[in-house]
Write a protein that holds these residues in place. Structure first.
Motif, mmCIF file in Angstrom:
data_model
loop_
_atom_site.group_PDB
_atom_site.id
_atom_site.type_symbol
_atom_site.label_atom_id
_atom_site.label_comp_id
_atom_site.label_asym_id
_atom_site.label_seq_id
_atom_site.Cartn_x
_atom_site.Cartn_y
_atom_site.Cartn_z
ATOM 1 N N LYS A 104 1.048 -0.719 -0.388
ATOM 2 C CA LYS A 104 -0.038 0.086 0.061
ATOM 3 C C LYS A 104 1.179 1.768 -0.102
ATOM 4 N N ASP A 105 0.522 1.580 -0.826
ATOM 5 C CA ASP A 105 1.328 2.943 -0.999
ATOM 6 C C ASP A 105 0.088 4.295 -0.962
ATOM 7 N N GLY A 106 -0.110 4.869 0.331
ATOM 8 C CA GLY A 106 -1.674 6.014 -0.161
ATOM 9 C C GLY A 106 -2.266 5.402 -0.708
ATOM 10 N N ASP A 107 -3.443 6.246 -1.844
ATOM 11 C CA ASP A 107 -4.368 4.809 -1.964
ATOM 12 C C ASP A 107 -4.054 4.451 -3.394
ATOM 13 N N GLU A 108 -2.929 3.646 -3.421
ATOM 14 C CA GLU A 108 -2.542 2.589 -4.730
ATOM 15 C C GLU A 108 -1.758 1.490 -3.822
ATOM 16 N N TYR A 109 -2.302 0.623 -4.628
ATOM 17 C CA TYR A 109 -0.939 -0.719 -4.194
ATOM 18 C C TYR A 109 0.457 -0.449 -5.355
ATOM 19 N N VAL A 110 1.426 -0.971 -4.873
ATOM 20 C CA VAL A 110 2.424 -1.030 -6.191
ATOM 21 C C VAL A 110 2.794 -2.510 -5.939
ATOM 22 N N ILE A 111 3.270 -2.826 -6.908
ATOM 23 C CA ILE A 111 3.069 -4.449 -6.828
ATOM 24 C C ILE A 111 4.709 -4.979 -7.541
ATOM 25 N N ASN A 112 5.441 -5.682 -7.125
ATOM 26 C CA ASN A 112 6.652 -5.819 -7.679
ATOM 27 C C ASN A 112 6.163 -8.115 -7.145
ATOM 28 N N GLY A 113 6.941 -8.210 -9.193
ATOM 29 C CA GLY A 113 7.523 -10.389 -8.322
ATOM 30 C C GLY A 113 6.823 -10.171 -10.163
ATOM 31 N N GLU A 114 6.652 -11.493 -10.074
ATOM 32 C CA GLU A 114 6.683 -12.679 -10.980
ATOM 33 C C GLU A 114 5.647 -13.555 -11.328
ATOM 34 N N LYS A 115 4.911 -13.528 -11.807
ATOM 35 C CA LYS A 115 3.719 -15.156 -12.717
ATOM 36 C C LYS A 115 4.318 -15.457 -13.118
ATOM 37 N N PHE A 116 4.347 -17.165 -12.840
ATOM 38 C CA PHE A 116 4.427 -17.955 -14.274
ATOM 39 C C PHE A 116 2.938 -19.301 -14.772
ATOM 40 N N TRP A 117 2.932 -19.367 -15.470
ATOM 41 C CA TRP A 117 2.012 -20.567 -16.189
ATOM 42 C C TRP A 117 0.538 -19.574 -16.791
ATOM 43 N N ILE A 118 1.018 -18.001 -16.618
ATOM 44 C CA ILE A 118 -0.776 -17.824 -16.413
ATOM 45 C C ILE A 118 -1.573 -17.458 -18.226
ATOM 46 N N GLY A 119 -2.404 -17.935 -18.343
ATOM 47 C CA GLY A 119 -3.605 -17.808 -19.249
ATOM 48 C C GLY A 119 -3.978 -16.766 -19.655
ATOM 49 N N ASN A 120 -3.106 -16.134 -20.634
ATOM 50 C CA ASN A 120 -4.815 -15.174 -21.018
ATOM 51 C C ASN A 120 -3.328 -13.589 -20.516
#
Length: 382
Positions: free
Chosen positions: A146-162
């Protein structure tokens, strides 16, 4: 031999099963070998499925869908997967994860994100697995801070359809780090598949399910507004657990369709192939092997349809979903392997349906929780 007859199917699901059968015969089966060989995303068949009202239609009628029940989606799955697993997965992944938003999202989220999917104007997906983590939902490391009124996303995802083709995804990300509350550290978010910090590319070619495309996604300080949180923070694990109870019933349908394909192909081959002056179906060893295939299929199908009813009624859903998923996907594997053996040297030819099925059955025993994990769940919930 009508393996996927509707006598075991609840009456309310028979009409949509017939629709799915007709669609599969017209659009999926005739194109299966070509799409498998080329490894291309079947945009035209997906569009036809949307026009036919057979894609993303478990979404509610108030949002433009048909409000199809779990048993109706299962009926579609076994018909589609009998025709071809790769194309079938593309059709079913078009709304994968949307159920979570419909169950836990706000009215505004549902209207903005679900209606376009139900009406065939957008497709979506679910981003859970990571390069180093698959079945351990509590171990996922992609973060949403959480950063103020936002979320900051970091990382990786794998095998993700679409991950590449989709307009938006439902993301499972870590929002806490409480060692004493391992199952309360993750949340669900709606994320667009564009914008600064979102990078997605197709995973290199797979040996099976070649008409279905999965992505490797990297998030680098990717920002979303706080209103994109689905439900409450920290409830993501439990949302997924409930979602997968339904999803594993559908995956059992994947196994049933693949097993039916293997049996059909094997039956035709053993009655046409001659060895030692007679067709090979006359040999007792072949008859016994085929009998085993048929018994495995019928027992898996009986369990799956019983489990679907149990899950719909909320009776030990985790137990029944795990049993159905495990039994049906392993029955498909056994049937494909036996079918390959009966086909002999021809089984390795890539243009053979049995060879495609043999490659494809390796996948459902792994996704939505590897079958080793399912056995853990079956034991713990028995």
């Amino acid at each position: 031999m009508e393996l996927l007859d509707d006598t075991i199917v609840p009456e309310h699901a028979r009409d949509v099963k017939q629709e799915a059968s007709e669609f599969a015969n017209e659009y999926i089966e005739p194109n299966a070998e070509e799409y498998f060989r080329k490894g291309e995303y079947p945009h035209d068949i997906l569009e036809a499925g949307q026009d036919a009202g057979l894609v993303a239609q478990d979404i509610g009628e108030d949002l433009g869908g048909r409000n199809l029940s779990l048993t109706e989606v299962l009926a579609i799955a076994e018909e589609f997967y009998r025709a071809d697993a790769g194309i079938a997965l593309t059709l079913q992944l078009a709304s994968f994860g949307a159920e979570i938003v419909e169950e836990y999202g706000t009215d505004e989220q549902k209207e903005e994100y679900l209606r376009p999917v139900a009406e065939g104007d957008q497709i979506t997906g679910l981003a859970v697995s990571e390069p180093e983590t698959g079945s351990d939902l509590a171990g996922m490391q992609t973060t949403a801070e959480k950063d103020g009124d936002e979320y900051v996303i970091n990382g990786e995802k794998f095998w993700i359809g679409n991950g590449v083709e989709g307009d938006w995804l439902t993301l499972y990300a870590r929002t806490g780090d409480d060692e004493n509350n391992r199952y309360g550290n993750h949340s669900m978010f709606i994320i667009p598949t564009e914008g600064e910090g979102y990078h997605a590319e197709h995973i290199p070619e797979k040996m099976g399910f070649r008409a279905s495309k999965q992505a490797h996604i990297v998030f680098e300080d990717f920002r979303i507004p706080e209103e994109n949180l689905v439900g409450t923070e920290g409830a993501g694990f439990w949302m997924l657990a409930e979602f997968f109870n339904h999803g594993r019933i559908v995956v059992a349908g994947h196994g049933l369709g693949l097993a039916a394909a293997a049996i059909e192909e094997t039956w035709e081959f053993i009655h046409g192939r001659e060895e030692f002056g007679r067709t090979i179906n006359e040999f007792q060893a072949v008859q016994h092997g085929f009998a085993d295939m048929r018994m495995e299929f019928e027992s898996a199908r009986a369990l799956t349809w019983r489990a679907a009813e149990k899950v719909e009624q909320g009776e030990d859903p985790g137990l029944w979903a795990a049993m159905a998923k495990t039994k049906a996907t392993e029955a498909a594997t056994d049937c494909a392997e036996q079918g390959m053996q009966f086909h002999g040297g021809r089984s390795v030819l890539t243009d053979r349906r049995i060879a495609r099925v043999y490659r494809d059955v390796r996948v459902p025993v792994i996704y939505e929780g590897a079958n080793e994990i399912q056995r853990n769940l079956i034991y713990r919930q028995s």
